[in-house]
Design a protein around this motif. Structure first.
Motif, PDB file in Angstrom:
ATOM      1  N   TYR A   1      60.728   7.222 -58.020  1.00  0.00           N
ATOM      2  CA  TYR A   1      60.801   8.640 -57.673  1.00  0.00           C
ATOM      3  C   TYR A   1      59.462   9.143 -57.138  1.00  0.00           C
ATOM      4  O   TYR A   1      59.409   9.900 -56.164  1.00  0.00           O
ATOM      5  CB  TYR A   1      61.210   9.461 -58.890  1.00  0.00           C
ATOM      6  N   LEU A   2      58.382   8.730 -57.782  1.00  0.00           N
ATOM      7  CA  LEU A   2      57.062   9.174 -57.338  1.00  0.00           C
ATOM      8  C   LEU A   2      56.720   8.604 -55.965  1.00  0.00           C
ATOM      9  O   LEU A   2      56.065   9.272 -55.155  1.00  0.00           O
ATOM     10  CB  LEU A   2      55.995   8.769 -58.363  1.00  0.00           C
ATOM     11  N   ASP A   3      57.165   7.376 -55.702  1.00  0.00           N
ATOM     12  CA  ASP A   3      56.915   6.791 -54.380  1.00  0.00           C
ATOM     13  C   ASP A   3      57.622   7.580 -53.280  1.00  0.00           C
ATOM     14  O   ASP A   3      57.038   7.878 -52.233  1.00  0.00           O
ATOM     15  CB  ASP A   3      57.384   5.337 -54.349  1.00  0.00           C
ATOM     16  N   TYR A   4      58.893   7.885 -53.515  1.00  0.00           N
ATOM     17  CA  TYR A   4      59.632   8.692 -52.534  1.00  0.00           C
ATOM     18  C   TYR A   4      58.982  10.071 -52.372  1.00  0.00           C
ATOM     19  O   TYR A   4      58.805  10.570 -51.256  1.00  0.00           O
ATOM     20  CB  TYR A   4      61.084   8.866 -52.974  1.00  0.00           C
ATOM     21  N   THR A   5      58.634  10.682 -53.498  1.00  0.00           N
ATOM     22  CA  THR A   5      58.046  12.018 -53.467  1.00  0.00           C
ATOM     23  C   THR A   5      56.717  12.020 -52.741  1.00  0.00           C
ATOM     24  O   THR A   5      56.404  12.946 -51.980  1.00  0.00           O
ATOM     25  CB  THR A   5      57.862  12.544 -54.900  1.00  0.00           C
ATOM     26  N   LEU A   6      55.931  10.965 -52.951  1.00  0.00           N
ATOM     27  CA  LEU A   6      54.630  10.899 -52.291  1.00  0.00           C
ATOM     28  C   LEU A   6      54.770  10.836 -50.777  1.00  0.00           C
ATOM     29  O   LEU A   6      54.020  11.492 -50.039  1.00  0.00           O
ATOM     30  CB  LEU A   6      53.852   9.681 -52.799  1.00  0.00           C
ATOM     31  N   GLN A   7      55.723  10.079 -50.291  1.00  0.00           N
ATOM     32  CA  GLN A   7      55.922   9.991 -48.843  1.00  0.00           C
ATOM     33  C   GLN A   7      56.346  11.336 -48.255  1.00  0.00           C
ATOM     34  O   GLN A   7      55.868  11.737 -47.190  1.00  0.00           O
ATOM     35  CB  GLN A   7      56.974   8.921 -48.532  1.00  0.00           C
ATOM     36  N   VAL A   8      57.210  12.043 -48.953  1.00  0.00           N
ATOM     37  CA  VAL A   8      57.698  13.330 -48.446  1.00  0.00           C
ATOM     38  C   VAL A   8      56.602  14.400 -48.532  1.00  0.00           C
ATOM     39  O   VAL A   8      56.365  15.146 -47.574  1.00  0.00           O
ATOM     40  CB  VAL A   8      58.955  13.774 -49.221  1.00  0.00           C
ATOM     41  N   THR A   9      55.921  14.482 -49.678  1.00  0.00           N
ATOM     42  CA  THR A   9      54.894  15.518 -49.849  1.00  0.00           C
ATOM     43  C   THR A   9      53.682  15.254 -48.966  1.00  0.00           C
ATOM     44  O   THR A   9      53.041  16.189 -48.483  1.00  0.00           O
ATOM     45  CB  THR A   9      54.461  15.621 -51.315  1.00  0.00           C
ATOM     46  N   GLU A  10      53.368  13.987 -48.743  1.00  0.00           N
ATOM     47  CA  GLU A  10      52.289  13.665 -47.824  1.00  0.00           C
ATOM     48  C   GLU A  10      52.608  14.172 -46.420  1.00  0.00           C
ATOM     49  O   GLU A  10      51.755  14.753 -45.741  1.00  0.00           O
ATOM     50  CB  GLU A  10      52.065  12.160 -47.777  1.00  0.00           C
ATOM     51  N   SER A  11      53.835  13.961 -46.005  1.00  0.00           N
ATOM     52  CA  SER A  11      54.249  14.415 -44.677  1.00  0.00           C
ATOM     53  C   SER A  11      54.123  15.924 -44.554  1.00  0.00           C
ATOM     54  O   SER A  11      53.640  16.445 -43.539  1.00  0.00           O
ATOM     55  CB  SER A  11      55.698  13.979 -44.409  1.00  0.00           C
TER      56      SER A  11
ATOM     57  N   VAL B   1      46.185  31.779 -47.842  1.00  0.00           N
ATOM     58  CA  VAL B   1      46.073  31.108 -49.141  1.00  0.00           C
ATOM     59  C   VAL B   1      47.387  30.445 -49.521  1.00  0.00           C
ATOM     60  O   VAL B   1      47.413  29.293 -49.974  1.00  0.00           O
ATOM     61  CB  VAL B   1      45.633  32.112 -50.232  1.00  0.00           C
ATOM     62  N   VAL B   2      48.486  31.158 -49.332  1.00  0.00           N
ATOM     63  CA  VAL B   2      49.804  30.613 -49.701  1.00  0.00           C
ATOM     64  C   VAL B   2      50.132  29.391 -48.839  1.00  0.00           C
ATOM     65  O   VAL B   2      50.669  28.390 -49.339  1.00  0.00           O
ATOM     66  CB  VAL B   2      50.898  31.693 -49.562  1.00  0.00           C
ATOM     67  N   ALA B   3      49.809  29.436 -47.547  1.00  0.00           N
ATOM     68  CA  ALA B   3      50.076  28.296 -46.668  1.00  0.00           C
ATOM     69  C   ALA B   3      49.308  27.070 -47.120  1.00  0.00           C
ATOM     70  O   ALA B   3      49.841  25.948 -47.134  1.00  0.00           O
ATOM     71  CB  ALA B   3      49.713  28.654 -45.225  1.00  0.00           C
ATOM     72  N   PHE B   4      48.053  27.268 -47.488  1.00  0.00           N
ATOM     73  CA  PHE B   4      47.253  26.143 -47.982  1.00  0.00           C
ATOM     74  C   PHE B   4      47.851  25.582 -49.267  1.00  0.00           C
ATOM     75  O   PHE B   4      47.989  24.357 -49.428  1.00  0.00           O
ATOM     76  CB  PHE B   4      45.812  26.596 -48.219  1.00  0.00           C
ATOM     77  N   PHE B   5      48.225  26.464 -50.178  1.00  0.00           N
ATOM     78  CA  PHE B   5      48.771  26.026 -51.463  1.00  0.00           C
ATOM     79  C   PHE B   5      50.083  25.264 -51.283  1.00  0.00           C
ATOM     80  O   PHE B   5      50.268  24.173 -51.834  1.00  0.00           O
ATOM     81  CB  PHE B   5      48.980  27.229 -52.379  1.00  0.00           C
ATOM     82  N   LEU B   6      50.999  25.822 -50.514  1.00  0.00           N
ATOM     83  CA  LEU B   6      52.306  25.201 -50.342  1.00  0.00           C
ATOM     84  C   LEU B   6      52.205  23.863 -49.613  1.00  0.00           C
ATOM     85  O   LEU B   6      53.012  22.952 -49.847  1.00  0.00           O
ATOM     86  CB  LEU B   6      53.243  26.141 -49.575  1.00  0.00           C
ATOM     87  N   SER B   7      51.225  23.739 -48.733  1.00  0.00           N
ATOM     88  CA  SER B   7      51.067  22.485 -47.996  1.00  0.00           C
ATOM     89  C   SER B   7      50.505  21.378 -48.876  1.00  0.00           C
ATOM     90  O   SER B   7      50.973  20.228 -48.818  1.00  0.00           O
ATOM     91  CB  SER B   7      50.138  22.691 -46.789  1.00  0.00           C
ATOM     92  N   TRP B   8      49.504  21.701 -49.690  1.00  0.00           N
ATOM     93  CA  TRP B   8      48.754  20.654 -50.373  1.00  0.00           C
ATOM     94  C   TRP B   8      49.080  20.479 -51.845  1.00  0.00           C
ATOM     95  O   TRP B   8      48.818  19.408 -52.411  1.00  0.00           O
ATOM     96  CB  TRP B   8      47.253  20.923 -50.215  1.00  0.00           C
ATOM     97  N   PHE B   9      49.639  21.495 -52.490  1.00  0.00           N
ATOM     98  CA  PHE B   9      49.895  21.363 -53.936  1.00  0.00           C
ATOM     99  C   PHE B   9      50.902  20.257 -54.258  1.00  0.00           C
ATOM    100  O   PHE B   9      50.646  19.438 -55.154  1.00  0.00           O
ATOM    101  CB  PHE B   9      50.363  22.698 -54.518  1.00  0.00           C
ATOM    102  N   PRO B  10      52.065  20.180 -53.588  1.00  0.00           N
ATOM    103  CA  PRO B  10      53.016  19.115 -53.945  1.00  0.00           C
ATOM    104  C   PRO B  10      52.412  17.717 -53.795  1.00  0.00           C
ATOM    105  O   PRO B  10      52.637  16.842 -54.638  1.00  0.00           O
ATOM    106  CB  PRO B  10      54.173  19.338 -52.966  1.00  0.00           C
ATOM    107  N   TYR B  11      51.670  17.506 -52.736  1.00  0.00           N
ATOM    108  CA  TYR B  11      51.049  16.200 -52.494  1.00  0.00           C
ATOM    109  C   TYR B  11      50.040  15.859 -53.586  1.00  0.00           C
ATOM    110  O   TYR B  11      50.038  14.751 -54.153  1.00  0.00           O
ATOM    111  CB  TYR B  11      50.395  16.226 -51.119  1.00  0.00           C
ATOM    112  N   ASN B  12      49.160  16.815 -53.905  1.00  0.00           N
ATOM    113  CA  ASN B  12      48.135  16.557 -54.909  1.00  0.00           C
ATOM    114  C   ASN B  12      48.723  16.418 -56.307  1.00  0.00           C
ATOM    115  O   ASN B  12      48.225  15.630 -57.106  1.00  0.00           O
ATOM    116  CB  ASN B  12      47.078  17.663 -54.871  1.00  0.00           C
ATOM    117  N   LEU B  13      49.782  17.157 -56.583  1.00  0.00           N
ATOM    118  CA  LEU B  13      50.448  16.996 -57.869  1.00  0.00           C
ATOM    119  C   LEU B  13      51.042  15.590 -57.993  1.00  0.00           C
ATOM    120  O   LEU B  13      50.935  14.944 -59.052  1.00  0.00           O
ATOM    121  CB  LEU B  13      51.551  18.043 -58.024  1.00  0.00           C
ATOM    122  N   THR B  14      51.663  15.105 -56.920  1.00  0.00           N
ATOM    123  CA  THR B  14      52.242  13.759 -56.935  1.00  0.00           C
ATOM    124  C   THR B  14      51.161  12.700 -57.113  1.00  0.00           C
ATOM    125  O   THR B  14      51.336  11.729 -57.856  1.00  0.00           O
ATOM    126  CB  THR B  14      53.023  13.499 -55.642  1.00  0.00           C
TER     127      THR B  14
END
Length: 381
Positions: free
Chosen positions: A288-298, A255-268
């Motif tokens: 800032y959101l553009d940079y964050t989206l590229q990093v969180t997507e990765s 559960v934690v792995a799923f959350f940590l992987s996808w939460f930052p991306y979906n929040l962005t």
């Protein structure tokens, strides 16, 4: 939808959550905010091709290994292994699209109109299938442990095959916008790009597709996993079977792995939607959101590299099959003729494994019929 690089306003290659969809200067043909994105695009042209290439290599290696072991050493696959098999296939099809987007980001779309549509559809289908099959595996363990549903009944197997078909069909339905709207477009400077052109309704589609991903690709699967594994945890704590501690840790890890992987991306993505809705926003925040989206997507996309291995290694049975496979490979390198004698020893290893005590969550369903976990429904307690 992927943040693939069309580098144009209102672009939405595949899953419309594109970090390359720098469309904050439009709102249904009304200019509301004009920001220069040159620095963001320059960063993406370097950062994203490297990350996409890494995801391709790691995802291809890990999921191919999982696929080979499942197909070669598990001829009578249990339900959980059927889900793993489909997850591996889905992830392989997903990572195969990464080189296309890497080249598109670094240069431009050079693969023609047909592959533009095919790769975009493949991306979306397997993006959602990967998440849905993870949810299905948690559902399977919930029914098996909490409600004590038997593993090997023909009716149970048929039901799960139907569920697998529903997952693929649902993901195919979600990809319909890519089938309809994704095309190759030529810019004024003669550069070709692959993206979805929604015309005058671009912002509405963008918001719809982002919220769809937030809901179907993250929130509902996360809530389902929390519910299923929480109920499993309650049963394990009450019955205290052997290996309880490890099983609980494994459930928490998944559960934690799923959350940590996808939460930052979906929040962005959600914050991007609020920006498009004029809840807040300025050019600096947009950058800032553009940079964050590229990093969180990765970060999110790396989930397809390690998740199948994480789930596979939660089963002792799979670890035994993997050891047998690696032994075959090692022996083949040393003596190609000797490797043929290994399958019998592999079968013996599997028989020994089946007699050992369960020590992980996914092994609970393999316990004998007289085990306390199979003494009727335990979900009612």
């Amino acid at each position: 939808m992927l943040t693939k690089a069309s580098l144009l306003p209102l672009t939405t290659t595949s899953p419309e959550n594109s970090s390359f969809s720098y469309d904050y200067d439009y709102l249904d043909d009304v200019t509301v905010l004009v920001c220069s994105k040159d620095e963001v695009l320059s960063f993406g042209r370097v950062f994203l091709p490297i990350i996409y290439s890494l995801i391709f290599v790691l995802g291809l290696a890990g999921n191919l290994l999982l696929l080979v072991v499942l197909l070669r050493y598990v001829p009578r696959r249990r339900v959980i292994e059927l889900y793993l098999l489909n997850l591996a296939i889905s992830n392989l099809l997903f990572v195969v699209t990464m080189p296309f987007w890497a080249i598109s980001v670094a240069w431009h779309w050079v693969f023609g109109s047909f592959l533009c549509k095919v790769v975009s559809v493949l991306y979306t289908i397997n993006f959602y299938c990967g998440i849905f099959f993870i949810t299905c595996m948690s559902l399977d363990k919930y029914l098996e442990i909490v409600h004590a549903q038997p593993l090997h009944r023909r009716k149970t197997r048929f039901r799960n095959l139907i569920l697998i078909a529903i997952v693929w069909t649902t993901a195919l339905a979600i990809s319909v916008p890519e089938m309809v709207f994704v095309e190759v477009h030529k810019t004024q400077d003669g550069v070709w790009h692959c993206y979805a052109d929604f015309g005058g309704h671009a912002t509405v589609w963008k918001l719809y597709l982002r919220f769809q991903q937030n809901l179907l690709g993250f929130l509902l699967p996360l809530l389902a996993m929390i519910f299923f594994y929480s109920r499993i945890g309650c049963v394990l704590v009450r019955l205290r079977p052997p290996g309880q501690g490890r099983a609980l840790r494994m459930a928490t890890t998944l559960v934690v792995a799923f959350f940590l992987s996808w939460f930052p991306y979906n929040l962005t993505l959600f914050l991007h939607s609020l920006l498009d809705l004029h809840v807040f926003g300025n050019c600096q925040l947009s950058h800032y959101l553009d940079y964050t989206l590229q990093v969180t997507e990765s970060l999110a996309f790396f989930h397809c590299c390690f998740t199948p291995i994480l789930y596979a290694f939660s089963s002792r049975r799979f670890r035994q099959h993997l050891k047998a496979f690696l032994a075959v490979v090692l022996r083949w390198h040393q003596d190609p003729g000797a490797a043929r004698a290994l399958p019998s020893s592999c079968s013996e290893s599997s028989r020994v494994t089946a007699q050992e005590d369960m020590v992980s969550m996914h092994d609970f369903g393999e316990r004998p019929a007289d085990d306390p976990l199979n003494k009727g429904p335990v979900g009612n307690g």
